[in-house]
Design a protein around this motif. Structure first.
Motif, mmCIF file in Angstrom:
data_model
loop_
_atom_site.group_PDB
_atom_site.id
_atom_site.type_symbol
_atom_site.label_atom_id
_atom_site.label_comp_id
_atom_site.label_asym_id
_atom_site.label_seq_id
_atom_site.Cartn_x
_atom_site.Cartn_y
_atom_site.Cartn_z
ATOM 1 N N PRO A 115 0.830 -1.212 0.000
ATOM 2 C CA PRO A 115 0.000 0.000 0.000
ATOM 3 C C PRO A 115 0.862 1.259 0.000
ATOM 4 C CG PRO A 115 -0.022 -1.038 2.167
ATOM 5 C CD PRO A 115 0.809 -1.928 1.292
ATOM 6 N N THR A 116 0.406 2.299 -0.710
ATOM 7 C CA THR A 116 1.250 3.492 -0.862
ATOM 8 C C THR A 116 0.594 4.779 -0.358
ATOM 9 O OG1 THR A 116 0.421 3.960 -3.087
ATOM 10 C CG2 THR A 116 2.330 2.489 -2.919
ATOM 11 N N THR A 117 -0.624 4.677 0.193
ATOM 12 C CA THR A 117 -1.279 5.878 0.748
ATOM 13 C C THR A 117 -1.480 5.678 2.255
ATOM 14 O OG1 THR A 117 -3.478 4.944 0.349
ATOM 15 C CG2 THR A 117 -2.565 6.329 -1.403
ATOM 16 N N VAL A 118 -1.745 6.775 2.955
ATOM 17 C CA VAL A 118 -2.008 6.653 4.397
ATOM 18 C C VAL A 118 -3.256 5.805 4.610
ATOM 19 C CG1 VAL A 118 -2.637 7.921 6.496
ATOM 20 C CG2 VAL A 118 -0.850 8.820 5.001
ATOM 21 N N LEU A 119 -4.285 6.031 3.764
ATOM 22 C CA LEU A 119 -5.536 5.267 3.924
ATOM 23 C C LEU A 119 -5.295 3.770 3.756
ATOM 24 C CD1 LEU A 119 -9.078 5.757 3.157
ATOM 25 C CD2 LEU A 119 -8.038 4.107 1.639
ATOM 26 N N SER A 120 -4.572 3.404 2.711
ATOM 27 C CA SER A 120 -4.408 1.967 2.453
ATOM 28 C C SER A 120 -3.429 1.333 3.438
ATOM 29 C CB SER A 120 -3.977 1.722 0.999
ATOM 30 O OG SER A 120 -2.803 2.437 0.694
ATOM 31 N N GLN A 121 -2.448 2.111 3.921
ATOM 32 C CA GLN A 121 -1.496 1.544 4.885
ATOM 33 C C GLN A 121 -2.121 1.368 6.265
ATOM 34 O OE1 GLN A 121 2.292 3.635 4.974
ATOM 35 N NE2 GLN A 121 2.814 2.943 2.921
ATOM 36 N N SER A 122 -2.988 2.309 6.648
ATOM 37 C CA SER A 122 -3.446 2.280 8.040
ATOM 38 C C SER A 122 -4.835 1.681 8.206
ATOM 39 C CB SER A 122 -3.424 3.687 8.638
ATOM 40 O OG SER A 122 -4.233 4.522 7.862
ATOM 41 N N ASP A 123 -5.488 1.347 7.079
ATOM 42 C CA ASP A 123 -6.860 0.844 7.213
ATOM 43 C C ASP A 123 -7.214 -0.220 6.169
ATOM 44 O OD1 ASP A 123 -9.682 0.875 8.066
ATOM 45 O OD2 ASP A 123 -10.016 1.901 6.180
ATOM 46 N N SER A 124 -7.282 0.165 4.892
ATOM 47 C CA SER A 124 -7.917 -0.740 3.919
ATOM 48 C C SER A 124 -7.105 -1.998 3.610
ATOM 49 C CB SER A 124 -8.253 0.012 2.625
ATOM 50 O OG SER A 124 -7.089 0.353 1.919
ATOM 51 N N CYS A 125 -5.783 -1.992 3.895
ATOM 52 C CA CYS A 125 -4.949 -3.135 3.481
ATOM 53 C C CYS A 125 -5.308 -4.424 4.219
ATOM 54 C CB CYS A 125 -3.468 -2.820 3.636
ATOM 55 S SG CYS A 125 -2.930 -2.620 5.348
ATOM 56 N N ILE A 126 -6.011 -4.318 5.349
ATOM 57 C CA ILE A 126 -6.487 -5.543 5.995
ATOM 58 C C ILE A 126 -8.016 -5.548 5.990
ATOM 59 C CG2 ILE A 126 -4.424 -5.809 7.424
ATOM 60 C CD1 ILE A 126 -6.128 -4.929 9.841
ATOM 61 N N GLY A 127 -8.579 -6.747 6.085
ATOM 62 C CA GLY A 127 -10.038 -6.853 6.103
ATOM 63 C C GLY A 127 -10.583 -7.539 4.866
ATOM 64 N N ALA A 128 -9.741 -7.668 3.820
ATOM 65 C CA ALA A 128 -10.047 -8.511 2.657
ATOM 66 C C ALA A 128 -11.135 -7.980 1.729
ATOM 67 C CB ALA A 128 -10.419 -9.932 3.106
ATOM 68 N N LYS A 129 -11.679 -6.812 2.037
ATOM 69 C CA LYS A 129 -12.792 -6.323 1.198
ATOM 70 C C LYS A 129 -12.294 -5.721 -0.105
ATOM 71 C CE LYS A 129 -16.421 -4.627 4.266
ATOM 72 N NZ LYS A 129 -17.096 -3.371 4.617
ATOM 73 N N SER A 130 -13.121 -5.830 -1.139
ATOM 74 C CA SER A 130 -12.855 -5.059 -2.362
ATOM 75 C C SER A 130 -14.167 -4.484 -2.850
ATOM 76 C CB SER A 130 -12.227 -5.929 -3.446
ATOM 77 O OG SER A 130 -13.125 -6.950 -3.826
ATOM 78 N N GLY A 131 -14.084 -3.383 -3.574
ATOM 79 C CA GLY A 131 -15.290 -2.759 -4.126
ATOM 80 C C GLY A 131 -15.017 -2.330 -5.551
ATOM 81 N N ILE A 132 -15.909 -2.746 -6.448
ATOM 82 C CA ILE A 132 -15.752 -2.417 -7.872
ATOM 83 C C ILE A 132 -16.967 -1.607 -8.314
ATOM 84 C CG2 ILE A 132 -15.853 -3.511 -10.179
ATOM 85 C CD1 ILE A 132 -13.074 -3.587 -8.991
ATOM 86 N N ASN A 133 -16.711 -0.531 -9.055
ATOM 87 C CA ASN A 133 -17.805 0.335 -9.481
ATOM 88 C C ASN A 133 -18.518 -0.240 -10.699
ATOM 89 O OD1 ASN A 133 -16.757 2.139 -7.582
ATOM 90 N ND2 ASN A 133 -15.450 3.123 -9.109
ATOM 91 N N CYS A 142 5.643 0.134 3.347
ATOM 92 C CA CYS A 142 6.914 0.866 3.221
ATOM 93 C C CYS A 142 6.615 2.344 3.393
ATOM 94 C CB CYS A 142 7.541 0.664 1.849
ATOM 95 S SG CYS A 142 7.641 -1.049 1.320
ATOM 96 N N GLN A 143 7.112 2.905 4.462
ATOM 97 C CA GLN A 143 6.773 4.292 4.773
ATOM 98 C C GLN A 143 7.322 5.276 3.747
ATOM 99 O OE1 GLN A 143 8.022 6.031 8.426
ATOM 100 N NE2 GLN A 143 6.001 6.883 8.761
ATOM 101 N N GLU A 144 8.412 4.887 3.082
ATOM 102 C CA GLU A 144 9.025 5.799 2.099
ATOM 103 C C GLU A 144 8.033 6.267 1.040
ATOM 104 O OE1 GLU A 144 12.499 4.053 0.216
ATOM 105 O OE2 GLU A 144 12.614 5.710 -1.227
ATOM 106 N N PHE A 145 7.068 5.445 0.689
ATOM 107 C CA PHE A 145 6.095 5.839 -0.334
ATOM 108 C C PHE A 145 5.407 7.159 0.031
ATOM 109 C CE2 PHE A 145 5.789 1.190 -1.571
ATOM 110 C CZ PHE A 145 6.149 1.372 -2.901
ATOM 111 N N LEU A 146 5.180 7.345 1.343
ATOM 112 C CA LEU A 146 4.372 8.492 1.767
ATOM 113 C C LEU A 146 5.075 9.831 1.545
ATOM 114 C CD1 LEU A 146 2.761 7.126 5.051
ATOM 115 C CD2 LEU A 146 1.962 6.925 2.698
ATOM 116 N N GLN A 147 6.414 9.782 1.311
ATOM 117 C CA GLN A 147 7.140 11.045 1.091
ATOM 118 C C GLN A 147 6.593 11.801 -0.108
ATOM 119 O OE1 GLN A 147 11.297 10.022 0.800
ATOM 120 N NE2 GLN A 147 11.383 9.410 2.963
ATOM 121 N N THR A 148 6.056 11.079 -1.090
ATOM 122 C CA THR A 148 5.573 11.755 -2.306
ATOM 123 C C THR A 148 4.053 11.919 -2.311
ATOM 124 O OG1 THR A 148 5.462 9.608 -3.415
ATOM 125 C CG2 THR A 148 7.477 10.904 -3.740
#
Ligand code: NAD
Length: 360
Positions: free
Chosen positions: A122-140, A160-166
């Motif tokens: 995961p490369t965003t704060v949202l995906s690193q701290s929440d969505s990456c676990i729980g197994a759910k997916s949503g398709i539009n 990898c925290q380095e992703f968040l620098q950008t």
């Protein structure tokens, strides 16, 4: 080093490991010929060198991370690419990106040959701290957001925290919506930890990896008890009822996490009126959001519009919404309430009071 988590899931258990740098995070892949990489095109541009050991070694598809990409058309494009690459049943997709890439890869992995493995970076704060676990997916199924979904756990998550620098500031702020929510859903020490971290450097503070782990740990406690969303998992909707309504009313201009933060302030204010949420706790969260999240809402919804928005929520049953309401730190209850004129009047009072974010 930050202690890994092991997430127990109905399909299989999977580890979440924490790394400072991208190169540390990608050493896990090993020597196998059945790996394919699906990466957010913006992340690939920004981290091309660091990702070279993966993208240079395995077939790679760069995807524009739009809501169109995580639609049935986007799934078809990915399936076509997998077929072109002769991806077999034993293949593993490495997904690199935020929640958008996660949803696309997780859903497609679930249906391709009735299920192939995927690993998530995961490369965003949202995906690193929440969505990456729980197994759910949503398709539009456009214009309907997250209309189709599947539960398909990853084989591993490497943060990898380095992703968040950008990551742009607004995406960092939005990612905190779920951290703030999780800070009051379980552990009684997490809210204080977050307040101290924010006081010591704002949103990009040096403790973000610790907050990320604390968020995932709080979510883990809930999803391991209730992976398939009955009452317990509903506490994860805290702040989301009015947050989702606001998102919809703004034509999705308000970023998800910021809408959740506003939704937390609204439900806490109602919770005080209902005699459930203690006023000092409501004020503590209100002050925290007001201090660290500077945002101007593009719309000023009325109470009736919000109630109408909430009435479309899938948690509504027999004209009643099951609101997640904060009773104490670490204690959220599910409160069914009629979506009627009483609620509208209470909400009007809340909207006329002191809420976070400026309004037009
Ligand atoms: P995202 O994946 O939509 O990405 C947002 C933007 O940030 C994109 O422009 C992307 O290219 C960019 N970006 C991502 N990582 C970056 C980085 N390291 N540096 C610079 N730019 C970067 O963002 P998100 O907030 O993680 O995900 C939102 C999506 O996730 C929504 O579609 C939502 O429905 C979905 N979601 C899924 C779940 C789930 O459990 N499956 C939970 C919550 C949200």
């Amino acid at each position: 080093m930050t202690e890994p988590l092991l997430i127990r899931s109905a399909q299989w258990d999977y580890p979440v490991t924490f790394h400072s740098t991208i190169s540390d995070g990608i050493t896990f892949v090993g020597d196998t010929s059945e790996v394919l990489v699906v990466v957010d095109a913006n992340v690939l541009d920004l981290h091309e060198q660091a990702l070279k050991p993966l993208t240079g070694a395995f077939p790679t598809l760069a995807v524009d991370p739009t809501e169109e990409a995580k639609s049935l058309a986007g799934v078809t494009t990915l399936v076509q690419w997998l077929i072109d690459q002769r991806a077999v049943r034993s293949a593993t997709i490495i997904a690199i990106g935020g929640g958008c890439i996660q949803d696309l890869v997780s859903f497609t992995s679930h249906i391709y040959y009735r299920g192939i493995n995927w690993v998530f970076l995961p490369t965003t704060v949202l995906s690193q701290s929440d969505s990456c676990i729980g197994a759910k997916s949503g398709i539009n199924v456009l214009p309907f957001k997250n209309q189709l979904g599947a539960l398909h756990s990853p084989k591993a998550v490497h943060i990898c925290q380095e992703f968040l620098q950008t990551l742009p500031d607004v995406e960092v702020a939005s990612g905190y919506g779920e951290i703030v929510k999780l800070s009051v859903t379980s552990s009684r020490h997490f809210l204080g930890l977050m307040e101290r971290a924010l006081a010591d450097g704002g949103l990009r503070n040096a403790h973000l990896l610790e907050l990320t782990r604390a968020s995932l740990f709080a979510k883990q406690e809930i999803i391991e008890e209730d992976e398939y969303e009955s009452d317990l998992r509903r506490v994860l909707n805290f702040g989301h009822s009015f947050g989702h309504a606001l998102e919809g009313l703004s034509g999705h201009e308000v970023p998800h996490g910021l809408a959740v933060l506003w939704g937390i302030d609204v439900i806490n204010s109602l919770g005080v009126m209902w005699g459930i949420t203690p006023a000092p706790l409501r004020n503590r969260l209100h002050d925290l959001i007001a201090t660290y999240f500077d945002y101007s809402l593009p719309v000023s919804p009325t109470a009736d519009e919000l109630v109408d928005g909430v009435s479309r929520d899938k948690k509504v049953a027999h004209g009643r919404m099951h609101f997640a309401v904060l009773r104490a730190e670490g204690d959220i209850i599910i409160e069914p309430r009629e979506l009627n004129s009483d609620l509208s009047s209470q909400l009007t009072e809340v909207l006329e009071g002191d809420l976070v974010f400026t309004r037009p």
